[in-house]
Write a protein that holds these residues in place. Structure first.
Motif, PDB file in Angstrom:
ATOM      1  N   THR A  81      -6.815   6.267 -17.547  1.00  9.90           N
ATOM      2  CA  THR A  81      -7.655   6.713 -16.445  1.00  9.90           C
ATOM      3  C   THR A  81      -6.896   6.474 -15.144  1.00  9.90           C
ATOM      4  O   THR A  81      -5.840   5.832 -15.135  1.00  9.90           O
ATOM      5  CB  THR A  81      -8.988   5.943 -16.411  1.00  9.90           C
ATOM      6  N   GLU A  82      -7.443   6.964 -14.029  1.00  9.17           N
ATOM      7  CA  GLU A  82      -6.786   6.754 -12.740  1.00  9.17           C
ATOM      8  C   GLU A  82      -6.640   5.269 -12.428  1.00  9.17           C
ATOM      9  O   GLU A  82      -5.604   4.820 -11.936  1.00  9.17           O
ATOM     10  CB  GLU A  82      -7.568   7.448 -11.614  1.00  9.17           C
ATOM     11  N   MET A  83      -7.684   4.486 -12.722  1.00 12.40           N
ATOM     12  CA  MET A  83      -7.652   3.056 -12.427  1.00 12.40           C
ATOM     13  C   MET A  83      -6.626   2.335 -13.314  1.00 12.40           C
ATOM     14  O   MET A  83      -5.893   1.462 -12.838  1.00 12.40           O
ATOM     15  CB  MET A  83      -9.040   2.438 -12.604  1.00 12.40           C
ATOM     16  N   GLN A  84      -6.554   2.694 -14.577  1.00 14.45           N
ATOM     17  CA  GLN A  84      -5.574   2.078 -15.468  1.00 14.45           C
ATOM     18  C   GLN A  84      -4.156   2.412 -15.015  1.00 14.45           C
ATOM     19  O   GLN A  84      -3.270   1.563 -15.038  1.00 14.45           O
ATOM     20  CB  GLN A  84      -5.789   2.562 -16.915  1.00 14.45           C
ATOM     21  N   LEU A  86      -3.259   3.117 -11.937  1.00 13.25           N
ATOM     22  CA  LEU A  86      -3.021   2.357 -10.709  1.00 13.25           C
ATOM     23  C   LEU A  86      -2.627   0.920 -11.023  1.00 13.25           C
ATOM     24  O   LEU A  86      -1.661   0.391 -10.450  1.00 13.25           O
ATOM     25  CB  LEU A  86      -4.277   2.380  -9.824  1.00 13.25           C
ATOM     26  N   HIS A  99      -8.432  -8.215  -8.630  1.00 17.75           N
ATOM     27  CA  HIS A  99      -9.626  -7.391  -8.781  1.00 17.75           C
ATOM     28  C   HIS A  99     -10.753  -8.207  -9.418  1.00 17.75           C
ATOM     29  O   HIS A  99     -10.513  -9.198 -10.098  1.00 17.75           O
ATOM     30  CB  HIS A  99      -9.343  -6.136  -9.618  1.00 17.75           C
ATOM     31  N   VAL A 107     -14.710  -1.798 -12.050  1.00 14.50           N
ATOM     32  CA  VAL A 107     -14.016  -2.544 -11.001  1.00 14.50           C
ATOM     33  C   VAL A 107     -14.906  -2.564  -9.766  1.00 14.50           C
ATOM     34  O   VAL A 107     -15.281  -1.519  -9.239  1.00 14.50           O
ATOM     35  CB  VAL A 107     -12.646  -1.904 -10.675  1.00 14.50           C
ATOM     36  N   LEU A 110     -11.194  -4.585  -5.253  1.00 14.40           N
ATOM     37  CA  LEU A 110      -9.771  -4.442  -5.533  1.00 14.40           C
ATOM     38  C   LEU A 110      -8.996  -4.749  -4.262  1.00 14.40           C
ATOM     39  O   LEU A 110      -9.320  -4.260  -3.179  1.00 14.40           O
ATOM     40  CB  LEU A 110      -9.472  -3.008  -5.998  1.00 14.40           C
TER      41      LEU A 110
END
Length: 130
Positions: A81-84, A86, A99, A107, A110
């Motif tokens: 995913t985008e967060m992973q 990042l 975080h 999350v 952050l």
């Protein structure tokens, strides 16, 4: 089974094929140009202008440029995913990050900071920019 009702076409042929998905499709070379320019942080409108300079007869629209950029970014990210992604970039580039999670899944907070900014803050701790 096809049933023909009227044998006359009901509208004139289009004068321009701009906007038709088949004609506006991108070739592999054009997708490579878009990927290279996306890496260089070039704006989509400038990418489209470059493609039109490369091929004056191109019928690609800005929407197709956005879609190709999105597909390129998704291919870089892979299954993450985008967060992973990042978080993976934070680890790769050795950013200081922290975080907090909500319900062990989402999350909530952050914070990240570039390593050079930490060195600068440690050297001049009386002046702090956020």
């Amino acid at each position: 089974m096809v049933k023909l009702i009227c044998r006359i076409h009901n509208h004139e042929l289009a004068k321009s094929l701009v906007g038709h998905s088949y004609v506006g499709r991108l070739t592999k070379d054009e997708k490579k140009i878009i990927a290279d320019m996306t890496k260089s942080m070039v704006k989509p409108k400038n990418i489209l202008l470059t493609l039109k300079e490369y091929n004056a007869k191109i019928c690609t629209t800005i929407k197709q440029i956005y879609n190709a950029r999105s597909a390129y970014r998704s291919s870089i990210r892979g299954a993450n995913t985008e967060m992973q992604h990042l978080m993976k970039l934070f680890e790769r580039d050795q950013y200081n990050h922290w975080h907090r999670l909500k319900d062990e899944v989402v999350v909530r907070d952050l914070f990240w900071c570039h390593p050079d900014a930490v060195k600068l803050c440690n050297a001049c701790h009386l002046v702090f920019f956020l």
